[in-house]
Design an enzyme around this catalytic site. Structure first.
Site, PDB file in Angstrom:
ATOM      1  N   ARG A 138       0.859  -1.194   0.000  1.00  0.00           N
ATOM      2  CA  ARG A 138       0.000   0.000   0.000  1.00  0.00           C
ATOM      3  C   ARG A 138       0.890   1.238   0.000  1.00  0.00           C
ATOM      4  NH1 ARG A 138      -4.372  -1.890   4.674  1.00  0.00           N
ATOM      5  NH2 ARG A 138      -5.214  -3.681   3.527  1.00  0.00           N
ATOM      6  N   ASP A 150       2.411   4.877  -0.170  1.00  0.00           N
ATOM      7  CA  ASP A 150       1.855   6.123   0.352  1.00  0.00           C
ATOM      8  C   ASP A 150       1.690   7.174  -0.737  1.00  0.00           C
ATOM      9  OD1 ASP A 150       1.835   5.109   2.950  1.00  0.00           O
ATOM     10  OD2 ASP A 150       3.877   5.785   3.338  1.00  0.00           O
ATOM     11  N   ARG A 157      11.714   4.947   4.004  1.00  0.00           N
ATOM     12  CA  ARG A 157      11.910   6.400   4.070  1.00  0.00           C
ATOM     13  C   ARG A 157      12.570   6.815   5.374  1.00  0.00           C
ATOM     14  NH1 ARG A 157       6.115   8.592   2.981  1.00  0.00           N
ATOM     15  NH2 ARG A 157       7.145  10.580   3.489  1.00  0.00           N
TER      16      ARG A 157
END
Length: 264
Positions: A63, A65, A211
């Site tokens: 999923r 972002d 990230r």
């Protein structure tokens, strides 16, 4: 999956699998959203329903972002639609916007799930270096003007190889799951035009994990943290001790591996 829902899916004749690439800049992530908020899944399901003449509910490998891109997102869905596999790519792409593309299509056994059957994933992250930002890469890379110490960054990056508790790089808000993951391969390379590309191949990833790792690596490259300090952050398992999350624009879901369960 609820028993009655699983029975309904099994009654459908086909489990179709797609590899999808997209520029995530203008979408609120991959996962379906309630309009007027639009995600990649909203668009894909809408166009697939036209092609297959059937209601479509996608399951996805990840999923991603808002603002995150993909070269190799994988989705699957169950359908009674009869369009041949070799016509799916062209048919769906004729309806999709230019920033979403179906790269490949296939059929899998009923028990295959794009999400649950995944054995590993590879993500890449790009950083743009230089005295001035590059407008041609602004949607696809994190601009950092100051020169980065690549040797120190590679030393820190190698620390995540193997099996670790990645709580220090886990953002709040993700699904409850074990923070232990195994990283099989990592690299940091100069790819031309002032760009750096970090690639991480692992068994799985936590919410914002890549990230958060990149944000901490950048701090190593800028000299704010040593490689030993990076290791201390990893071993401390405390997200509040790590630097800020890197921007979404530089992140790409490169590929998903399913072992013998499925391949295009």
């Amino acid at each position: 999956m609820k028993r009655e829902h699983k029975a309904e899916m099994k009654a459908r004749a086909r489990n179709v699998v797609l590899k999808v690439a997209y520029d995530g800049t203008d979408y609120h992530g991959f996962q379906r959203q309630t309009p007027p908020i639009i995600a990649v899944q909203n668009i894909l399901e809408e166009k697939l329903e036209v092609v297959f003449g059937d209601s479509i509910e996608l399951a996805a490998a990840g999923r991603t972002d808002a603002g995150v891109h993909a070269y190799g997102q994988v989705v699957n869905f169950f359908t009674n639609g009869r369009i041949p596999v070799d016509r799916i790519v062209r048919a769906v792409n004729s309806l999709l916007p230019q920033d979403i593309v179906v790269v490949a299509a296939g059929e899998a056994d009923f028990d295959f799930s794009a999400r649950h059957s995944a054995k590993s994933k590879t993500y890449s992250y790009r950083i743009q270096q230089g005295e001035a930002p590059n407008p041609m890469t602004a949607r696809y890379a994190w601009y950092i003007r100051r020169p980065l110490d690549l040797g120190a960054m590679r030393e820190a990056l190698n620390i995540i190889l193997g099996t670790h508790d990645f709580s220090a790089f886990r953002a709040s808000g993700g699904a409850p799951m074990s923070p232990v993951r195994t990283m099989y391969d990592v690299s940091l390379q100069e790819i031309g035009g002032g760009q750096l590309e970090c690639r991480i191949h692992g068994s799985g990833f936590l919410y914002h994990m890549v990230r958060n790792i990149i944000g901490t690596l950048a701090s190593v490259g800028l000299g704010y943290i040593t490689p030993a300090g990076f290791q201390k952050i990893l071993e401390g398992r405390d997200r509040t001790k790590a630097p800020a999350t890197a921007p979404a624009c530089g992140l790409f879901l490169d590929s998903v591996d399913y072992g013998s369960a499925f391949h295009f």
